[in-house]
Design an enzyme around this catalytic site. Structure first.
Site, PDB file in Angstrom:
ATOM      1  CG  HIS A   1      -0.196 -13.368  -9.989  1.00  0.00           C
ATOM      2  ND1 HIS A   1      -0.358 -12.442  -8.990  1.00  0.00           N
ATOM      3  CD2 HIS A   1       0.153 -14.510  -9.403  1.00  0.00           C
ATOM      4  CE1 HIS A   1      -0.111 -13.025  -7.823  1.00  0.00           C
ATOM      5  NE2 HIS A   1       0.211 -14.283  -8.046  1.00  0.00           N
TER       6      HIS A   1
ATOM      7  CB  CYS B   1      -3.147  -7.138  -8.186  1.00  0.00           C
ATOM      8  SG  CYS B   1      -4.718  -6.523  -8.805  1.00  0.00           S
ATOM      9  CG  HIS B   2      -0.499  -9.860  -6.406  1.00  0.00           C
ATOM     10  ND1 HIS B   2      -1.659 -10.080  -7.118  1.00  0.00           N
ATOM     11  CD2 HIS B   2      -0.817 -10.047  -5.109  1.00  0.00           C
ATOM     12  CE1 HIS B   2      -2.629 -10.394  -6.275  1.00  0.00           C
ATOM     13  NE2 HIS B   2      -2.151 -10.378  -5.048  1.00  0.00           N
ATOM     14  N   GLY B   3       2.263  -6.535  -8.577  1.00  0.00           N
ATOM     15  CA  GLY B   3       3.506  -6.020  -9.113  1.00  0.00           C
ATOM     16  C   GLY B   3       4.157  -6.856 -10.185  1.00  0.00           C
TER      17      GLY B   3
ATOM     18  N   PRO C   1       5.209 -11.871  -9.890  1.00  0.00           N
ATOM     19  CG  PRO C   1       3.208 -11.675  -8.698  1.00  0.00           C
ATOM     20  CD  PRO C   1       4.340 -10.862  -9.249  1.00  0.00           C
TER      21      PRO C   1
END
Lengths: 327, 274, 69
Positions: free
Chosen positions: B219, B238-240, B253
Site C-alpha cells: 500500500h 498503518c492502514h490495516g 487498502p
C-alpha cells in the site's frame, strides 16, 4: 622528375623538364624554393624553416640565461630536498629476492595462506585490516568453504535489532576482518599511546613496501651504545627514529603452520610480508597477466602497423623531386 | 613600362651571340641584331619567385627544339646529371630484379601477403578493442562488495515451525515463515478467483513449508507485523491491510500481494535469497 | 603453394565483404587461441605459485585433519 618503384616516367620530355616539374612540385614549398635558388634544397631544408636564425642575439641571450637559472634553481631544490632526506638515522631496507619480483611473476599463494595464518595468530591481536573482507580470501588463499569457516570463527557487531540493540553474530563472507579495538583511542590506550596502523595497505604506505615489513619484523636488536630507548618502546634500526612502540612479535615457533612448514621467525616474517603485499595489491597477479597479454598484443600490433605504414608510404618514399634552377 | 625597356642584363646574350641561342625554355629569346637606334621592346622573363612565375618560364605547348647551321640547340635531359636514388629498400623481393619474370606473375601473392597482414591487424585490433570495451562496460556493473551483500544465506534450522523471522536484506525486511501443515492446507484451499490479486499458493512458495516475502506493505510501504491480522499472516498497522500466510492481500487498502524475491534452496536447511 | 595463396586471394581477400567476414571470424578463434597461449605462458612462468596449483593441498582434506605433506 618522377620515379615510381623503379619505373622511370618522364611526364614531358623537353629542355626545361626540371623547371617544369619543380614548378608543379613547389606549390607546397614555394618559399623555400624561391629563396634557395642555386643551393641544394634537399640538404638545407631544416635550416630554412628554423626561426632561431632570425632571432635577435639579445633575445637568445635572455632565453639562455633563463634556462640556466631555471635549471640551476631546480637542481638546488632537489639537492636541498635530498639533504633533508639524509638527516634521519634509520637504516634503509635492502631489496630482498621475492619470488614475485619478476615482471610476469605472480605472488606465491601458498605463502599468502601461511601469511594469513601469521596475521590471524600474531598481528591481528593489535592490528586491524578493515579493508579486507573474508570473501577476498576465496580463490586466493582459501576455498569458499574454508573462508566461510574463517569468517564463522569471528564475532561481528551487527544491528540494531528489533529492540534497537547492537548484537554479536558469527561472521559471514561479506564481513571485513574485525578490528581488535573499538576505536583508535582505545587502541592508543592499550598500546602506550602508540596507534597500531591498519595493515590493509601497509606495503603501499611505507617506503620499501614488503622489504620494509620484513626488515622491521626481523630487525629488532639491542640499541647501540649511546642510544637510550624510553620505557615501553623498543629499538628497531629500520623504524624512523629507531624507537618503535611494537615489541618484537615473531620468534621461532611462536605458532604452527597448518601446512607443516617450520615456523621460523624469518619464515613467518616473509609469509606475512607476502600476505600484506597481496592485501595492498590484490590485483597484483591480474596486473602481471594483463601486462604479458598487452606486451604481446601491442608488439604484434606495432609490427603490423609498421608494415602497413611502409606499404602505404612506399609510393611517396620512392620518388625524388629535384629542382634545378635555370642558369 | 620603363622596366620593359631594354634591360641589358637580359638582352646581353642576345646581343653578344647572334648566331647561337640556347633554347632553355624561356620565352621570347629572339636572335636579334642590334640595328642602331632601333629599340626592341623585350619582355624580361619574370623572376622565378612563385609557382606562377616559374610556370611562366616553362615551355608551354609542344616543345620545339630547332637545330641548324645558324642556330645550334642543346637539349639536356635530367638523367644525365641527377642520380637516380636507390629505392630497393621499398621494393619487394619479387620485383627487385628487373630482368626476371614479369611483376604480374607475383602480383597476387604480393597482394595476398599485404591483405593477410591487414587482416591480422583487423583481428588483433578487434581483440584489443573488445578487451578495452568489456573492461569499461564491466566497470559499470555492481562492485564486489555490493554483490557480496546482495545475497543472504539463511539457516532454516533456526526457525521454529509456525514462526515468521525477519531478516535484513538489501536494506529491506525479509520475512521467512516456517508454515505449519494447517496453514499450508488453508492457503492451498483458498479460491484463487476470490482474491484481489489472484495468485495460487503453489506459485508463491517453492517449498510449501517456507514462505519468503519482502516485508514491505504494497500500500504505502510500511512494514507489516508478522503473525497478526484476520488471516493469520501479516497485518500492516498503518492502514490495516491484512495478508494471509501466503503473503496475499485479503483485506484493507493494499492493492497487491507481498513481493516474493528470487530465492533457492542450494542444500537442505539452507535458503539463499537474491 | 602459390595456387593456394591465389585461391585464398581470389575467394576471400578480393571482396571486402568476405574479407571482413574472415577477419571477424578469425578474431573469435584468435581470442581463444591468444588467451590460451598467454594463460599457458603465465602459468608456466609461475608454476607452483598460483592458487590453482596449490589448491589441491587444502580444501576438504585440511578441514578434516591437519594435513601432513
Amino acid at each position: 622528375m618522377h620515379y615510381t618503384r623503379g619505373h622511370i616516367t618522364f611526364s614531358r620530355p623537353g629542355t626545361c623538364i626540371i623547371a617544369k616539374m619543380a614548378a608543379v612540385a613547389c606549390r607546397g614549398v614555394r618559399t623555400v624554393l624561391g629563396k634557395s635558388a642555386g643551393t641544394s634544397i634537399l640538404t638545407h631544408q631544416s635550416a630554412k624553416f628554423s626561426t632561431l636564425r632570425e632571432m635577435a642575439t639579445a633575445r637568445k641571450a635572455v632565453l639562455a640565461a633563463m634556462g640556466v637559472v631555471g635549471g640551476g634553481a631546480a637542481g638546488l631544490a632537489y639537492a636541498l630536498n635530498q639533504s633533508v632526506k639524509a638527516s634521519d638515522l634509520e637504516l634503509h631496507t635492502v631489496k630482498f629476492p621475492w619470488s614475485h619480483d619478476g615482471v610476469f611473476s605472480s605472488l606465491d599463494h601458498a605463502s599468502i595462506r601461511r601469511g594469513y595464518e601469521v596475521y590471524k595468530n600474531v598481528c591481528a591481536a593489535c592490528h586491524s585490516m578493515k579493508y579486507i573482507a573474508f570473501r577476498n580470501l576465496v580463490g586466493v588463499s582459501h576455498t569458499e568453504a574454508e573462508a566461510k569457516d574463517e569468517a564463522m570463527g569471528v564475532q561481528i557487531d551487527d544491528g540494531p535489532d528489533d529492540e534497537g540493540m547492537m548484537f554479536k553474530r558469527p561472521g559471514k563472507l561479506s564481513d571485513y576482518f574485525p578490528n581488535p579495538y573499538p576505536n583508535d583511542e582505545a587502541a592508543r590506550a592499550a598500546n602506550n599511546g602508540a596507534l597500531p596502523p591498519d595493515l590493509s595497505y601497509i606495503t603501499s604506505a611505507r617506503h620499501g613496501g614488503e622489504n620494509y615489513i620484513f626488515s622491521l619484523l626481523t630487525g629488532y636488536c639491542d640499541p647501540p651504545a649511546g642510544v637510550t630507548v624510553r620505557e615501553g618502546l623498543y629499538y628497531n634500526p629500520y623504524f624512523v627514529g629507531g624507537a618503535i612502540g611494537m615489541a618484537q612479535a615473531l620468534y621461532n615457533e611462536v605458532m604452527e603452520y597448518s601446512d607443516g612448514t617450520p615456523a621460523t621467525a624469518s619464515q613467518m616474517a616473509k609469509d606475512v610480508s607476502v600476505f600484506l603485499k597481496w592485501a595492498a595489491e590484490p590485483e597484483h597477479d591480474d596486473r602481471k597477466r594483463m601486462a604479458l597479454k598487452a606486451i604481446m598484443m601491442f608488439s604484434m600490433l606495432f609490427t603490423i602497423t609498421y608494415y602497413i605504414k611502409r606499404h602505404k608510404w612506399a609510393v611517396l618514399k620512392s620518388r625524388k623531386i629535384a629542382y634545378k634552377p635555370p642558369q | 613600362m620603363l622596366s620593359y625597356l631594354s634591360r641589358s642584363a637580359h638582352l646581353a646574350p642576345a646581343l653578344k651571340s647572334t648566331a647561337q641561342a640556347v633554347a632553355n625554355g624561356t620565352k621570347n629569346i629572339i636572335p636579334g641584331v642590334y640595328e642602331g637606334v632601333v629599340v626592341e621592346l623585350v619582355q624580361p622573363p619574370p623572376k622565378a619567385l612563385t609557382a606562377y612565375t616559374m610556370a611562366k618560364r616553362c615551355a608551354t605547348g609542344p616543345v620545339r627544339a630547332s637545330a641548324g647551321i645558324a642556330v645550334s640547340s642543346q637539349v639536356r635531359y635530367a638523367h644525365t646529371d641527377i642520380q637516380v636514388p636507390d629505392f630497393s629498400d621499398y621494393r619487394r623481393d619479387d620485383v627487385k630484379d628487373s630482368r626476371a619474370k614479369s611483376s604480374v606473375e607475383s602480383a597476387s601473392s604480393r597482394r595476398s601477403f599485404t591483405y593477410m597482414v591487414v587482416g591480422g591487424g583487423v583481428v588483433t585490433g578487434l581483440y584489443t578493442a573488445k578487451s578495452i570495451v568489456t573492461q569499461f562496460v564491466s566497470s559499470m556493473s555492481a562492485s564486489a562488495d555490493v554483490l557480496a551483500l546482495a545475497k543472504i544465506e539463511i539457516k532454516l534450522d533456526d526457525i521454529p515451525e509456525g514462526k515468521s523471522v525477519t531478516f535484513k536484506w538489501r536494506g529491506k525486511p525479509l520475512f521467512v515463515k516456517h508454515r505449519t501443515d494447517e496453514e499450508i492446507e488453508t492457503e492451498t484451499s483458498v479460491d484463487v478467483g476470490s482474491l484481489r490479486d489472484p495468485e495460487a499458493d503453489s506459485v508463491r512458495c517453492q517449498d510449501p513449508k517456507w514462505l519468503v516475502v519482502v516485508g514491505v506493505c504494497t500500500h504505502l510501504g510500511c512494514v507489516p507485523i508478522a503473525d497478526a491480522g484476520d488471516f493469520g499472516g501479516y497485518y500492516c498497522p498503518c492502514h490495516g491491510s491484512h495478508y494471509d500466510s501466503s503473503g496475499r492481500i485479503r483485506k484493507g487498502p493494499a492493492p497487491l500481494n507481498l513481493e516474493v524475491p528470487t530465492y533457492v534452496f542450494p542444500e537442505d536447511g539452507v535458503l539463499l535469497v537474491g | 603453394m602459390a595456387g593456394a595463396i591465389s585461391r585464398v586471394y581470389q575467394n576471400i581477400f578480393r571482396r571486402t565483404s568476405t574479407f571482413i567476414l574472415a577477419a571477424v571470424g578469425g578474431a573469435f578463434m584468435f581470442e581463444r587461441g591468444f588467451d590460451l597461449l598467454t594463460e599457458g605462458i603465465y602459468d608456466n612462468i609461475n608454476q607452483g605459485k598460483l592458487w590453482k596449483h596449490v589448491k589441491h593441498r587444502y580444501g576438504q582434506a585440511s578441514l578434516e585433519d591437519e594435513e601432513e605433506e
